[in-house]
Motif scaffolding. Sequence first.
Motif, PDB file in Angstrom:
ATOM      1  N   LEU A   1      31.759  43.543  38.905  1.00  0.00           N
ATOM      2  CA  LEU A   1      31.907  43.972  37.669  1.00  0.00           C
ATOM      3  C   LEU A   1      32.346  45.719  37.365  1.00  0.00           C
ATOM      4  CD1 LEU A   1      29.761  41.467  35.169  1.00  0.00           C
ATOM      5  CD2 LEU A   1      32.152  41.408  36.120  1.00  0.00           C
TER       6      LEU A   1
ATOM      7  N   ALA B   1      35.438  46.510  38.972  1.00  0.00           N
ATOM      8  CA  ALA B   1      37.096  46.621  37.969  1.00  0.00           C
ATOM      9  C   ALA B   1      37.608  47.615  37.463  1.00  0.00           C
ATOM     10  CB  ALA B   1      36.054  45.141  37.640  1.00  0.00           C
TER      11      ALA B   1
ATOM     12  N   THR C   1      37.340  40.750  39.305  1.00  0.00           N
ATOM     13  CA  THR C   1      36.981  40.241  38.556  1.00  0.00           C
ATOM     14  C   THR C   1      36.995  38.464  38.917  1.00  0.00           C
ATOM     15  OG1 THR C   1      38.700  41.016  37.072  1.00  0.00           O
ATOM     16  CG2 THR C   1      37.508  39.384  36.141  1.00  0.00           C
TER      17      THR C   1
ATOM     18  N   GLY D   1      33.217  38.648  40.247  1.00  0.00           N
ATOM     19  CA  GLY D   1      32.654  38.562  39.358  1.00  0.00           C
ATOM     20  C   GLY D   1      32.204  37.259  38.598  1.00  0.00           C
ATOM     21  N   TYR D   2      32.981  36.371  38.658  1.00  0.00           N
ATOM     22  CA  TYR D   2      32.378  35.136  37.547  1.00  0.00           C
ATOM     23  C   TYR D   2      32.371  34.104  38.943  1.00  0.00           C
ATOM     24  CZ  TYR D   2      35.084  35.227  33.394  1.00  0.00           C
ATOM     25  OH  TYR D   2      34.905  35.090  32.138  1.00  0.00           O
TER      26      TYR D   2
ATOM     27  N   LEU E   1      41.703  36.475  31.656  1.00  0.00           N
ATOM     28  CA  LEU E   1      41.464  37.206  32.665  1.00  0.00           C
ATOM     29  C   LEU E   1      42.800  38.314  33.247  1.00  0.00           C
ATOM     30  CD1 LEU E   1      39.796  35.341  34.668  1.00  0.00           C
ATOM     31  CD2 LEU E   1      38.698  37.120  34.083  1.00  0.00           C
TER      32      LEU E   1
ATOM     33  N   TYR F   1      42.916  41.484  30.486  1.00  0.00           N
ATOM     34  CA  TYR F   1      41.315  42.128  30.617  1.00  0.00           C
ATOM     35  C   TYR F   1      41.397  42.823  32.398  1.00  0.00           C
ATOM     36  CZ  TYR F   1      37.049  43.483  32.458  1.00  0.00           C
ATOM     37  OH  TYR F   1      36.178  44.217  32.699  1.00  0.00           O
ATOM     38  N   SER F   2      42.432  42.270  32.844  1.00  0.00           N
ATOM     39  CA  SER F   2      43.054  43.161  34.127  1.00  0.00           C
ATOM     40  C   SER F   2      44.213  44.398  33.932  1.00  0.00           C
ATOM     41  CB  SER F   2      42.818  41.959  35.534  1.00  0.00           C
ATOM     42  OG  SER F   2      42.124  41.060  35.037  1.00  0.00           O
TER      43      SER F   2
END
Lengths: 293, 322
Positions: free
Chosen positions: A215, A218, A276, A279-280, B139, B142-143
């Motif tokens: 995390l 990112a 991400t 991470g998920y 997502l 966010y990225s």
Amino acid sequence: MDRKASAKVRRKKTRDFFTSLRKNKMGMAGCVMLALFVFMAFFGPLLLPYNPMVFGNAEDVFAPPSPGHPLGKDDMGRDVLGALIAGSRISLAVGILATLLSMVVGTCIGIVAGYYGGRVDMLLMRFTDVFLVLPWLPLMLVLAAILGSSVWNIIMVIGLTSWAGTARVVRAQTLSIKEKQFVERARAIGAGSVHIMIRHILPNAFPLVFANTILVSAVAILSETTLSFLGMGDPLHPSWGMMLHFAFESGAASIGAFWFLFPPGLCVVAVVLAFTFLGYAFDEILNPKLKRR
Amino acid sequence: MNKAYVIKKLFQALVTVFLVLVLNYILFRVMPGDPLAMLMRNPKASPEAVAKTRALFGLDKPWYVQFGLYIKQLFRGDLGFSFLHRKPVSEVIASRLLPTILLAGLAEIIAITVGTLIGIVSAWKRGKKIDTISLSFSLITYSMPTFWLGILLVSFFSVSLRIFPTTGMMTPGAAFRDLFALVADVGMHLVLPVLTLALVLIGEYALVMRNSLLDVLTEDYVTTAKAKGFTEKYVIRKHAVPNALLPMVTIIAINLGLVIGGTIQVETIFSWPGLGRLMYDALINRDYPLLQGIFLLVSLAVIGANFCADILYGYLDPRVRG
């Protein structure tokens, strides 16, 4: 004997973890995307037939994509694809090193605070709170402005501002591990605090630290991009963020030079998205509570 | 409400404020642009002149006296003098406050409303198509670096379609017939910056609301309510959502730091005359007193927001007061 047994359990857990990861669609997508970018950073420059840092002539400025230069040329007549590949090295390296720094700081502070407790804990956690509360981007910008723009300073700035979350998580984990029997036994036979923290607590807190690394990576890459875009990057080591800085400053948007404006941003989005996803996936595998829902 | 709880939170906030002041002081003491360093760069500066400047800025005194002087100055509202604008820092900041509040406030209102709604729908329709779409949206936003999203929107709406203006807060040099024309012009300039900031925040709020609601839906009282024969819609609206909104309070307050970060990027892209653009200009021109002033202000704002969230949370959720 005791530690050997716990090491064996950990090894089995690690194996189970990778089996679950292989079955996790999001996790695998993240892995594949990351692998592509790592490949690009390592081998990309070898596959390019020309030097990306060579400036072009006047007619090369903002030249649109052509067969020889699939992503066209930038504001100084350089090949965009070449700059993109060179940028991937900087962006990834800065992101990974900053994350490592942040992990080391966060893990140390978390373990020490959790293990010693009492006044040490209170002091360290207040300190952590300050970094957790402070507005993230202004703090980094101020630090970067004071330290000056170099790749190492950027790594320092990101690493030293993004450890607070890790410290909290590790502290919480340490609090529960230090109550376990094997820690008590180790202490009973005379093991020192440092020994217990390194040999007993750290290995057991590691899965959490690892999940956190993903995390933070990112966030680190996003931070680097934003800092560089806002003019705090190292002009000698142009990252994707730096490319975007030059694209914006040279007015590529109003000229319509989208080949210069879109690829670096897309790369950032893809890398951050990959982290991400991973991470998920980790969260789903390591956090059994989620499975219930 | 428990007095001890409020006092504890207030004490914590004050400690944080103190640490921020110390940090701010240390940071800007080691900065390369203090008045002495600038004078030292002049090779012809006589030792007397250097000593005089040191005395003038209190640099000849021990550090704790200097720190005391700094605090005293702050309490008088004196944030120093901006090199760039040749005005007191407090004056410069005050003139830029309103546009930022307008921009960030509008974006927050839109993001909280839309984000919460999306979160509720996606938790309710968990695993369905609409959930997948909203999750992917969250997502991806966010990225995405906020500034890049802004550039994309500008490229599309301003450069290609020519619907909205690209920069500024109003059309330069325009004479407005009446107040309505002025508001309309500012409104047109507001659309893209607000949209950029809101899009980034919507994803975040939607995700938090979704997770919070999913947590609540596994609670026993929700099962009980369903067992009593209430429809699912009724249970979600009357039992689950009010409880799921609790974490949103904290997130909105904690997010203020993130919103400020987003505002810096958005204002830079759109040349919006607010605090964020001011900070960018201060950075580029290395205007340290101004930078320090803005940093202090936003830090205090964020600490204040966190304190308010703690108190509000304690008020709304009796369990944390203990």
